[in-house]
Design an enzyme around this catalytic site. Structure first.
Site, PDB file in Angstrom:
ATOM      1  N   LYS A 102       0.743  -1.132  -0.119  1.00 56.36           N
ATOM      2  CA  LYS A 102       0.021   0.169   0.053  1.00 56.36           C
ATOM      3  C   LYS A 102       0.940   1.101  -0.024  1.00 56.36           C
ATOM      4  O   LYS A 102       0.551   2.055  -0.771  1.00 56.36           O
ATOM      5  CB  LYS A 102      -0.922  -0.101   1.075  1.00 56.36           C
ATOM      6  N   ASN A 103       1.992   1.127   0.854  1.00 58.60           N
ATOM      7  CA  ASN A 103       2.568   2.481   1.063  1.00 58.60           C
ATOM      8  C   ASN A 103       3.830   2.836  -0.179  1.00 58.60           C
ATOM      9  O   ASN A 103       4.315   3.788  -0.269  1.00 58.60           O
ATOM     10  CB  ASN A 103       3.425   2.617   2.062  1.00 58.60           C
ATOM     11  N   CYS A 105      -4.810   7.981   9.601  1.00 56.27           N
ATOM     12  CA  CYS A 105      -5.184   7.476  11.059  1.00 56.27           C
ATOM     13  C   CYS A 105      -4.783   8.297  12.162  1.00 56.27           C
ATOM     14  O   CYS A 105      -3.870   9.181  11.911  1.00 56.27           O
ATOM     15  CB  CYS A 105      -3.946   6.245  11.174  1.00 56.27           C
ATOM     16  N   ARG A 123       1.105  14.614  13.173  1.00 55.24           N
ATOM     17  CA  ARG A 123       1.676  14.328  11.845  1.00 55.24           C
ATOM     18  C   ARG A 123       1.502  15.515  11.037  1.00 55.24           C
ATOM     19  O   ARG A 123       0.376  15.806   9.987  1.00 55.24           O
ATOM     20  CB  ARG A 123       0.650  13.165  11.070  1.00 55.24           C
ATOM     21  N   ASP A 143       5.035   0.890  11.841  1.00 52.67           N
ATOM     22  CA  ASP A 143       3.891   0.165  11.184  1.00 52.67           C
ATOM     23  C   ASP A 143       3.917  -1.168  11.745  1.00 52.67           C
ATOM     24  O   ASP A 143       2.828  -2.092  11.472  1.00 52.67           O
ATOM     25  CB  ASP A 143       3.894   0.129   9.802  1.00 52.67           C
ATOM     26  N   ARG A 202      -8.579  -0.564   4.655  1.00 54.61           N
ATOM     27  CA  ARG A 202      -7.562   0.282   3.988  1.00 54.61           C
ATOM     28  C   ARG A 202      -6.293  -0.121   3.851  1.00 54.61           C
ATOM     29  O   ARG A 202      -5.631   0.272   2.879  1.00 54.61           O
ATOM     30  CB  ARG A 202      -7.458   1.552   5.314  1.00 54.61           C
TER      31      ARG A 202
HETATM   32  C1  UD1 Z   1       5.172   7.266   8.831  1.00 55.84           C
HETATM   33  C2  UD1 Z   1       6.344   6.227   8.965  1.00 55.84           C
HETATM   34  C3  UD1 Z   1       6.074   5.136   7.640  1.00 55.84           C
HETATM   35  C4  UD1 Z   1       4.938   4.549   8.100  1.00 55.84           C
HETATM   36  C5  UD1 Z   1       3.831   5.743   7.884  1.00 55.84           C
HETATM   37  C6  UD1 Z   1       2.443   5.271   8.262  1.00 55.84           C
HETATM   38  C7  UD1 Z   1       8.551   6.488   9.493  1.00 55.84           C
HETATM   39  C8  UD1 Z   1       9.776   7.532   9.471  1.00 55.84           C
HETATM   40  N1  UD1 Z   1       7.504   6.956   8.914  1.00 55.84           N
HETATM   41  O1  UD1 Z   1       5.345   7.917   7.414  1.00 55.84           O
HETATM   42  O2  UD1 Z   1       7.131   4.370   7.929  1.00 55.84           O
HETATM   43  O3  UD1 Z   1       4.441   3.677   6.980  1.00 55.84           O
HETATM   44  O4  UD1 Z   1       3.815   6.803   8.980  1.00 55.84           O
HETATM   45  O5  UD1 Z   1       2.149   4.763   9.567  1.00 55.84           O
HETATM   46  O6  UD1 Z   1       8.662   5.638  10.096  1.00 55.84           O
HETATM   47  N2  UD1 Z   1       6.986  15.030  10.397  1.00 55.84           N
HETATM   48  C9  UD1 Z   1       6.916  16.579  10.600  1.00 55.84           C
HETATM   49  N3  UD1 Z   1       6.678  17.344   9.663  1.00 55.84           N
HETATM   50  C10 UD1 Z   1       6.466  17.042   8.355  1.00 55.84           C
HETATM   51  C11 UD1 Z   1       6.426  15.664   8.101  1.00 55.84           C
HETATM   52  C12 UD1 Z   1       6.551  14.703   9.029  1.00 55.84           C
HETATM   53  O7  UD1 Z   1       7.172  16.832  11.896  1.00 55.84           O
HETATM   54  O8  UD1 Z   1       5.959  17.855   7.370  1.00 55.84           O
HETATM   55  C13 UD1 Z   1       7.194  14.253  11.517  1.00 55.84           C
HETATM   56  C14 UD1 Z   1       5.937  13.190  11.747  1.00 55.84           C
HETATM   57  O9  UD1 Z   1       5.120  14.030  12.807  1.00 55.84           O
HETATM   58  C15 UD1 Z   1       6.457  12.033  12.424  1.00 55.84           C
HETATM   59  C16 UD1 Z   1       7.810  11.983  11.772  1.00 55.84           C
HETATM   60  O10 UD1 Z   1       8.050  13.379  11.100  1.00 55.84           O
HETATM   61  O11 UD1 Z   1       6.997  12.222  13.724  1.00 55.84           O
HETATM   62  C17 UD1 Z   1       7.914  10.936  10.613  1.00 55.84           C
HETATM   63  O12 UD1 Z   1       6.768  11.308   9.695  1.00 55.84           O
HETATM   64  P1  UD1 Z   1       6.490  10.582   8.251  1.00 55.84           P
HETATM   65  O13 UD1 Z   1       7.482   9.945   7.762  1.00 55.84           O
HETATM   66  O14 UD1 Z   1       6.327  11.941   7.425  1.00 55.84           O
HETATM   67  O15 UD1 Z   1       5.266  10.287   8.392  1.00 55.84           O
HETATM   68  P2  UD1 Z   1       4.579   9.478   7.048  1.00 55.84           P
HETATM   69  O16 UD1 Z   1       4.984   9.549   5.974  1.00 55.84           O
HETATM   70  O17 UD1 Z   1       2.986   9.329   7.412  1.00 55.84           O
END
Ligand code: UD1
Length: 421
Positions: free
Chosen positions: A22-23, A116, A121, A309, A401
């Site tokens: 999915k990702n 989620c 986030r 995850d 999902r």
């Molecule tokens: C994250 C996980 C990913 C997982 C997905 C769904 C990591 C590094 N990322 O990806 O493996 O598949 O969740 O569960 O393990 N952040 C900020 N500002 C931003 C973007 C991110 O502060 O603009 C912070 C987030 O709050 C978080 C961290 O960075 O603490 C990692 O976020 P990010 O990797 O972007 O989240 P996802 O892409 O959702």
């Protein structure tokens, strides 16, 4: 709302074919917006999130043809660059259309994402990096209004303050069509990012440093049509391996790989599970129920560390391990929502800040529980598979999902699961 009823206590025995990730599929579909030609994807999982992103693309004018586990996205006639709240709120990955739209069409209006409820986030890193590439961005009424300069986005030296999967993907995509060279330092390097970069290269992008935390992208004028096969889902693979660890039994995993689970494998081996790669590439996972399941400490980290995850699933396993273990969640601040639900089933877990102390119990007991996010949902199902008696998991729409045909796959291995509509 659908529920899932699980009768616990049946060991898993059989074969599971792993779906496409999915990702990976979601960013690949977003990447289709970088080209006016057709992107064909196969090994695509059949999931709600894929349907939501298809709907979003169709709203913009994409012509989408779906096959069995494949999709063809024709973007020759994009008429809108709006990603509305109604669709984006269902799935956070929708924010990945921001970079491609801005790079290809010069403007984008994208609702701030939902998805989620596992923490705040934010998307500040996506926005700051696009601003460094020349975009002007305003946030009002819950929307990101973004505009590229007349001559298009320009290459920039991006240094991310922390590793973010989504921000790395958004900027990687935007940079493929920017003027000049972009470097992304402290880039996330999850296998799904590698998959995206490989597909972009097939479309004509110039990207170096794949698989490292320094990506260098030289912008090109256009990207072209290609056919691409989505990488196997490492989280689905890991989830079902943990299921075998919990229930005991033996399962052969097909259409997947071990190399992208380098953080999970040693943990499962320390816990007492046998994992071998067979000559034909299949993977055999065995847990002998007569041997104890050992408790092992876990800390979630960006790839190649232990994936956030898989945190809820491994915690479900630790609830029935011999001894105590600490689970540290370093990626998201609110990702222990499965804990009170596991406690309803008899688990002994104490949370302190971002750490959870899990003391193994002799047995879990079936109960009625509530799914709160995608991975939390599946952790409750794993717990239900070993619990004494019947477990009912409410709100399993979260599960739809991210897990393709979960009941069928586990059911074929002897699990007793029934969906109640
Ligand atoms: C994250 C996980 C990913 C997982 C997905 C769904 C990591 C590094 N990322 O990806 O493996 O598949 O969740 O569960 O393990 N952040 C900020 N500002 C931003 C973007 C991110 O502060 O603009 C912070 C987030 O709050 C978080 C961290 O960075 O603490 C990692 O976020 P990010 O990797 O972007 O989240 P996802 O892409 O959702």
């Amino acid at each position: 709302m659908d529920k899932l009823k699980i009768e616990g206590g049946y060991p898993l025995k059989g074969e599971i074919t792993i779906s496409g990730a999915k990702n990976s599929a979601l960013p690949l579909m977003a990447a289709s917006l970088l080209s006016s030609e057709i992107l064909n994807l196969d090994n695509l999982p059949d999931l709600m999130d894929i349907n939501s992103l298809s709907e979003l693309l169709e709203n913009m004018g994409s012509k989408i043809t779906k096959g069995q586990n494949s999709i063809s996205v024709d973007n020759s006639d994009i008429s809108s660059t709006l990603a509305p709240y109604d669709i984006v709120r269902k799935m956070r990955a929708s924010v990945l259309v921001l970079g491609p739209l801005l790079a290809k069409y010069g403007s984008a209006t994208v609702s701030l994402p939902g998805g989620c409820a596992i923490g705040t986030r934010p998307v500040d890193m996506h926005i700051n990096a696009l601003e460094e590439m020349g975009a002007s961005i305003e946030i009002k009424e819950g929307y990101i209004y973004a505009k590229a300069p007349k001559e298009g986005l320009r290459g920039a030296e991006i240094v991310f303050p922390q590793k973010s999967v989504g921000a790395t993907e958004n900027i990687l995509m935007a940079a493929t069509l920017a003027n000049g060279t972009t470097t992304i330092a402290n880039a996330a390097k999850e296998p799904e990012i590698e998959d995206l970069a490989k597909c972009l290269i097939q479309m004509g992008a110039k990207i170096e440093g794949i698989g490292t935390d320094l990506l260098t992208i030289t912008g090109v004028k256009n990207l072209k049509s290609t056919n691409y096969s989505v990488i196997a889902d490492r989280i689905e693979t890991g989830t079902y391996m943990i299921a075998v660890a919990m229930t005991g039994g033996e399962v052969i995993f097909k259409n997947t790989r071990l190399d992208f689970l380098s953080a999970l494998l040693p943990i499962l081996k320390m816990a007492g599970i046998d994992i071998v790669e067979l000559k034909n590439g299949d993977i055999k996972v065995t847990r002998n129920k007569n041997k104890p399941l050992n408790a092992v400490d876990i800390t979630t980290k960006p790839y190649p560390g232990f994936p956030t995850d898989l945190q809820a699933q491994i915690m479900a396993m630790l609830t029935i391990a011999d001894g105590a273990a600490v689970v540290d969640e370093t990626i998201f601040e609110n990702r222990f929502m499965h804990v009170p639900e596991l406690a309803r089933m008899g688990a002994d877990i104490t949370i302190k800040g971002s750490s959870a102390l899990v003391r193994g119990v002799k047995e879990l007991k079936g109960a009625e529980v509530m799914a709160t996010d995608l991975r939390a949902s599946v952790s409750l199902i794993l717990a239900g598979l070993v619990a004494n008696g019947t477990t009912i998991v409410n709100r399993i729409y979260h599960l739809d999902r991210g897990y393709e045909k979960l009941e069928e796959k586990l059911g074929a291995c002897g699990a007793k699961l029934t969906r109640i509509s």
